[in-house]
Write a protein that holds these residues in place. Structure first.
Motif, mmCIF file in Angstrom:
data_model
loop_
_atom_site.group_PDB
_atom_site.id
_atom_site.type_symbol
_atom_site.label_atom_id
_atom_site.label_comp_id
_atom_site.label_asym_id
_atom_site.label_seq_id
_atom_site.Cartn_x
_atom_site.Cartn_y
_atom_site.Cartn_z
ATOM 1 N N PRO A 183 -2.226 -1.795 10.310
ATOM 2 C CA PRO A 183 -2.650 -3.180 10.223
ATOM 3 C C PRO A 183 -4.145 -3.414 10.089
ATOM 4 O O PRO A 183 -4.513 -4.457 9.313
ATOM 5 C CB PRO A 183 -2.158 -3.680 11.526
ATOM 6 C CG PRO A 183 -0.962 -2.591 11.688
ATOM 7 C CD PRO A 183 -1.561 -1.257 11.227
ATOM 8 N N LEU A 207 0.845 -1.143 0.031
ATOM 9 C CA LEU A 207 0.022 -0.050 0.079
ATOM 10 C C LEU A 207 0.879 1.325 -0.052
ATOM 11 O O LEU A 207 1.880 1.159 0.231
ATOM 12 C CB LEU A 207 -0.996 -0.136 1.226
ATOM 13 C CG LEU A 207 -1.872 -1.134 1.231
ATOM 14 C CD1 LEU A 207 -2.829 -1.077 2.403
ATOM 15 C CD2 LEU A 207 -2.882 -1.116 -0.008
ATOM 16 N N ILE A 251 -0.199 -9.954 7.734
ATOM 17 C CA ILE A 251 -0.289 -8.492 7.716
ATOM 18 C C ILE A 251 1.178 -8.099 8.026
ATOM 19 O O ILE A 251 1.706 -8.184 9.063
ATOM 20 C CB ILE A 251 -1.100 -7.902 8.784
ATOM 21 C CG1 ILE A 251 -2.509 -8.701 8.467
ATOM 22 C CG2 ILE A 251 -1.210 -6.302 8.655
ATOM 23 C CD1 ILE A 251 -3.051 -8.419 7.223
ATOM 24 N N ASN A 252 1.796 -7.269 7.340
ATOM 25 C CA ASN A 252 3.163 -6.683 7.264
ATOM 26 C C ASN A 252 4.233 -7.677 7.690
ATOM 27 O O ASN A 252 5.159 -7.577 8.228
ATOM 28 C CB ASN A 252 3.289 -5.684 8.585
ATOM 29 C CG ASN A 252 2.723 -4.368 8.342
ATOM 30 O OD1 ASN A 252 2.586 -3.845 7.145
ATOM 31 N ND2 ASN A 252 2.187 -3.780 9.330
ATOM 32 N N VAL A 306 0.239 -8.467 3.267
ATOM 33 C CA VAL A 306 -0.384 -7.015 3.070
ATOM 34 C C VAL A 306 0.532 -6.248 3.991
ATOM 35 O O VAL A 306 0.835 -6.277 4.970
ATOM 36 C CB VAL A 306 -1.844 -6.732 3.548
ATOM 37 C CG1 VAL A 306 -2.187 -5.359 3.288
ATOM 38 C CG2 VAL A 306 -2.630 -7.991 2.938
ATOM 39 N N LEU A 307 1.129 -5.359 3.250
ATOM 40 C CA LEU A 307 2.334 -4.378 3.651
ATOM 41 C C LEU A 307 1.473 -2.887 3.992
ATOM 42 O O LEU A 307 1.210 -2.333 2.881
ATOM 43 C CB LEU A 307 3.573 -4.164 3.217
ATOM 44 C CG LEU A 307 4.333 -5.610 2.479
ATOM 45 C CD1 LEU A 307 5.548 -5.283 2.100
ATOM 46 C CD2 LEU A 307 4.666 -6.345 3.931
ATOM 47 N N THR A 308 1.370 -2.390 5.228
ATOM 48 C CA THR A 308 0.879 -0.886 5.429
ATOM 49 C C THR A 308 1.112 -0.557 6.660
ATOM 50 O O THR A 308 1.379 -1.274 7.458
ATOM 51 C CB THR A 308 -0.777 -1.333 5.326
ATOM 52 O OG1 THR A 308 -1.445 -0.110 5.428
ATOM 53 C CG2 THR A 308 -1.119 -2.523 6.152
ATOM 54 N N ILE A 364 -8.721 -5.689 4.022
ATOM 55 C CA ILE A 364 -8.444 -6.410 2.831
ATOM 56 C C ILE A 364 -8.361 -7.751 2.647
ATOM 57 O O ILE A 364 -8.867 -8.277 1.769
ATOM 58 C CB ILE A 364 -6.834 -5.568 2.211
ATOM 59 C CG1 ILE A 364 -7.188 -4.057 1.792
ATOM 60 C CG2 ILE A 364 -6.585 -6.240 0.890
ATOM 61 C CD1 ILE A 364 -5.783 -3.535 1.733
ATOM 62 N N ALA A 365 -7.570 -8.117 3.672
ATOM 63 C CA ALA A 365 -7.684 -9.608 3.834
ATOM 64 C C ALA A 365 -9.130 -10.256 3.746
ATOM 65 O O ALA A 365 -9.310 -11.315 3.325
ATOM 66 C CB ALA A 365 -6.868 -10.102 5.060
ATOM 67 N N ARG A 425 -6.265 -1.980 8.669
ATOM 68 C CA ARG A 425 -6.638 -1.886 7.186
ATOM 69 C C ARG A 425 -6.272 -2.688 6.351
ATOM 70 O O ARG A 425 -6.881 -3.562 5.372
ATOM 71 C CB ARG A 425 -5.944 -0.370 6.303
ATOM 72 C CG ARG A 425 -6.235 -0.212 5.004
ATOM 73 C CD ARG A 425 -5.379 1.084 4.469
ATOM 74 N NE ARG A 425 -5.940 1.409 3.093
ATOM 75 C CZ ARG A 425 -4.990 2.201 2.261
ATOM 76 N NH1 ARG A 425 -3.806 2.557 2.710
ATOM 77 N NH2 ARG A 425 -5.422 2.535 1.055
ATOM 78 N N GLY A 426 -5.132 -3.432 6.645
ATOM 79 C CA GLY A 426 -4.554 -4.774 6.146
ATOM 80 C C GLY A 426 -5.661 -5.872 6.313
ATOM 81 O O GLY A 426 -5.736 -6.701 5.432
#
Length: 447
Positions: free
Chosen positions: A378, A223, A395-396, A373-375, A384-385, A380-381
């Motif tokens: 977390p 992101l 996440i991250n 998901v890199l953001t 998305i998931a 927000r990640g």
């Protein structure tokens, strides 16, 4: 099926079925002690085992050490599984005790691949043995020592009785024989989606359970609020570790257009800096791909992607079996390296501008093994998931990870769900559920 392989599965499996009865009758303390010794042996002989993983499997030092570490953990977790509660008391409307219990299936067939042979064999072998089954393992012929002979010797020295654990050598025909044998009630298969479909179809004809852990084309979402330097390190590890020959490897980098240029530039720099060479050399960060056929498949996908309009930013060349880490930019959904599992050290980068477009891209293949998901946010990640079907979510972090205590498996073309891992997943995978009732006196009926 060749004539030399066809009769081989029968005697091996029958011997396992005979030996299994006494193994199942052993106390859980005995089985647990054997699995603990197995884990200790893996650790004690780590140097020898990593040597085989490097010579035969092409694993660089860090990857070989990781396999040994997880293999030992799998044995220790399996030892703990032997003493877990294996049933539950059920409510009943009659004057009786009603309960469900998990009982051994008998003989479990395990078919393991070449890429991470030690882990992908032991994660089924150890828990299946722990709950009282016999196991017949068919390793890939390309890694028959580190994926087969090593485990046979570990289990022998740990005290697994003769016949309870056996290795069946051979290629696809040996696997077909194992699936077809009536004494084998559960098949645990790890491999490509195409081969998994054939195994599943054959198992269905024989009315036996099959656990399929198959291929992947796992997306790493980057992101716009990330630290690009850190993100590029995460992405490089996810795509290039073990020459990309991991089912969970990051197969698609979905990068927000606001950071895409910087991300691709840094990812390409990291790719160019990696040392590729003899896996037995301490200086090598990446070793060879498994064989010329795999190398040629990878190269065809790279060249086909460039011909389709992708920009080659790093790599795309090889010497012998040593394929350079490759970065492809400006990749589209129709690009060969995007649409298919590459299983090589290739990082295809796709740009997106909105979350809606991202979700559509992430869901544009039938695979569903792992998602990263890199953001900077977390939560927000995780949101998305929730919109991307996947058996595993990080996440991250990148898409490649494995712990003996965690459930593992994919959805869609990546397999039949979480069938491996500590606790309930392993117990359900390698046992049958049996309903039992008990009354104080015989029931009375009006007949």
């Amino acid at each position: 099926m060749s004539q030399d392989e066809a009769p081989r599965a029968g005697p091996v499996v029958r011997a396992a079925a005979r030996a299994q009865r006494d193994w199942a009758a052993a106390s859980f303390e005995e089985r647990a002690a054997v699995l603990r010794r197995a884990g200790d042996l893996v650790q004690a002989h780590a140097q020898e085992i990593t040597g085989w993983l490097r010579r035969e499997g092409g694993a660089a030092a860090a990857m070989a050490a990781f396999q040994v570490k997880v293999a030992a953990q799998e044995c220790f977790e399996a030892a703990a599984l032997a003493s877990r509660p294996h049933g539950e008391v059920l409510r009943t409307g009659k004057p009786r005790l009603s309960f469900a219990r998990q009982v051994q299936v008998g003989v479990v067939g395990v078919i393991a691949p070449f890429n991470v042979p030690l882990i992908l064999g032991i994660r089924s072998v150890a828990p299946a043995l722990a709950v009282g089954n016999a196991v017949v393992l068919k390793p890939d012929p390309r890694t028959a020592v580190c994926g087969g002979a090593v485990l046979a010797e570990v289990m022998r020295r740990a005290g697994v009785p003769e016949g309870v654990f056996q290795v069946l050598p051979g290629g696809a025909a040996a696997g077909e024989a194992l699936v077809a044998d009536p004494h084998v009630r559960v098949i645990s298969f790890t491999g490509s989606t195409g081969a998994g479909r054939r195994v599943g179809e054959a198992a269905g004809r024989h009315l036996k359970r099959v656990h399929l852990e198959l291929g992947g084309n796992s997306p790493l979402v980057v992101l716009e609020d990330v630290d690009v330097e850190a993100a590029s390190s995460v992405g490089a590890w996810g795509s290039f570790l073990h020459q990309g020959q991991i089912c969970m490897a990051t197969g698609r980098h979905l990068v927000h257009e606001g950071v895409a240029d910087a991300y691709v530039e840094r990812l390409a720099e990291r790719a160019e800096a990696l040392t590729v060479g003899d896996a037995e050399s301490e200086e090598s960060m990446l070793g060879p791909v498994i064989d010329a056929g795999q190398r040629d498949k990878v190269h065809a996908l790279v060249r086909g992607s460039v011909d389709a309009g992708a920009a080659l930013r790093a790599g795309g060349t090889y010497e012998g079996l040593f394929y350079r880490p490759t970065v492809l930019d400006r990749v589209e959904v129709h690009t060969p390296a995007y649409a298919r599992e590459v299983f090589g050290p290739v990082a295809p980068v796709v740009r997106f501008s909105s979350i809606g477009e991202l979700v559509e891209l992430a869901n544009s293949t039938a695979y569903g093994l792992s998602l990263g998901v890199l953001t900077g946010n977390p939560v927000r990640g995780l949101e998305i998931a929730d919109r991307v079907p996947s058996g595993i979510v990080h996440i991250n972090d990148q898409t490649v990870d494995d712990e003996a205590v965690a459930p593992f498996g994919g959805v869609g073309d990546s397999g039949t769900g979480s069938r491996f891992g500590g606790g309930r997943a392993n117990l359900e995978a390698f046992t049958e559920t049996q309903w039992v009732t008990m009354r104080a006196d015989p029931a009375r009926y009006p007949f």
